[in-house]
Design an enzyme around this catalytic site. Sequence first.
Site, PDB file in Angstrom:
ATOM      1  N   ASP A  99     -57.242 -49.884  38.721  1.00  0.00           N
ATOM      2  CA  ASP A  99     -56.501 -49.070  37.764  1.00  0.00           C
ATOM      3  C   ASP A  99     -55.259 -49.781  37.253  1.00  0.00           C
ATOM      4  OD1 ASP A  99     -57.923 -46.714  37.457  1.00  0.00           O
ATOM      5  OD2 ASP A  99     -57.067 -45.796  39.246  1.00  0.00           O
ATOM      6  N   TYR A 171     -58.564 -53.079  51.046  1.00  0.00           N
ATOM      7  CA  TYR A 171     -57.387 -52.692  50.261  1.00  0.00           C
ATOM      8  C   TYR A 171     -56.185 -52.551  51.191  1.00  0.00           C
ATOM      9  CZ  TYR A 171     -60.040 -51.516  46.017  1.00  0.00           C
ATOM     10  OH  TYR A 171     -60.822 -51.578  44.885  1.00  0.00           O
TER      11      TYR A 171
END
Length: 362
Positions: A99, A171
């Site tokens: 994003d 992540y």
Amino acid sequence: MKGNAKHAIGIPSESPQRPLKVAKIESCNDEEVEPDCSAQPMVQKPGLQRYLVAIEYIGTRFSGSQQQPNCRTVVGVLEEAFLKFVGQPVSIFCSSRTDAGVHALANVCHVDVERISKRKPGEVLPPHEPSVVKRAINHFLQKDEGDIMVVDVRSVPSDFHARYKARERTYFYRLLSGSEPLSSFEKARAWHVPEALDAKAMQEACKVLVGHHDFSSFRAAGCQANSPIRTLDELTVTEVASSPYFPSVVDSREEDLLDGDPHTSSENLDTHSVEQTTKITELEFGIRKKHRCFVVKARARSFLYHQVRLLVGVIKSAGTGDLKTSDVKRILDAKDVTKASKMAPSHGLYLGHVRYDLSGLL
């Protein structure tokens, strides 16, 4: 996730640096089974070489990773650099879509490049060595904003797909806890939480969420994954030194204490000593009070759309005491994203690593 359609986020931006346009991207159903091409075997075009390219970038000034019209994106900037290098358009495919505002320590993509002679147009030359590709692309990238760089390049077979061949994705999410305003060096690099965070409470929340579950409560609207079932192989919270790190008065005093007593370690400094050095820091003019830095690590083969940021939102709430461990279990069992805590902002998220089995490829 398929395609690169835009969508509107119903949660207001928590960072003034966040780009206005946001792509619908963050590893939605990137675990999809690789298409069966056995009926139509892929024929390697002579002179065409596929490269696997690992890239790092600061996501602040990108409107996400995927190509979008009239927006600066990771793929768009990379494709422009390759165009300048090889003199013809290329298409780049990312392993994981991120994003707007999300950073990457090592996202991975693949690209097909045909080396054409510039002196004799139409003449196909042997492919460039990976080291040449890395050097050349970085040359053009550094002429842009300087917030993206190629960190590794590997030649791979023509059927190697950066997305479908990924075995695992990791992540990281950075949280900075403390009442002091965030340092200029940390703007858009971490989520600033003014409240104190309880490391043990966050670790207990992680124990509830790790493993094989229906993660519907951690799946944002618009996710195109076929199933909410995922296996979260690792979910941990670790306190680390805040970054950028420079030695302080406290560090110097602790070093003196350690040098004076060989049996003393940083782990067992007595409370009196720590309090004493803290007071020195408070009295020292121009010394910024440090935040406590916590890093959430999430590792799995694939993630749902916004899954990591929704998980961090709940973990943070457990750390502030707004949620108990039993509440975390209740949210997971509810299978309803509206029951989850407020989603963590994008600017604290980092795609850390994408793992492949590259043994014996070339």
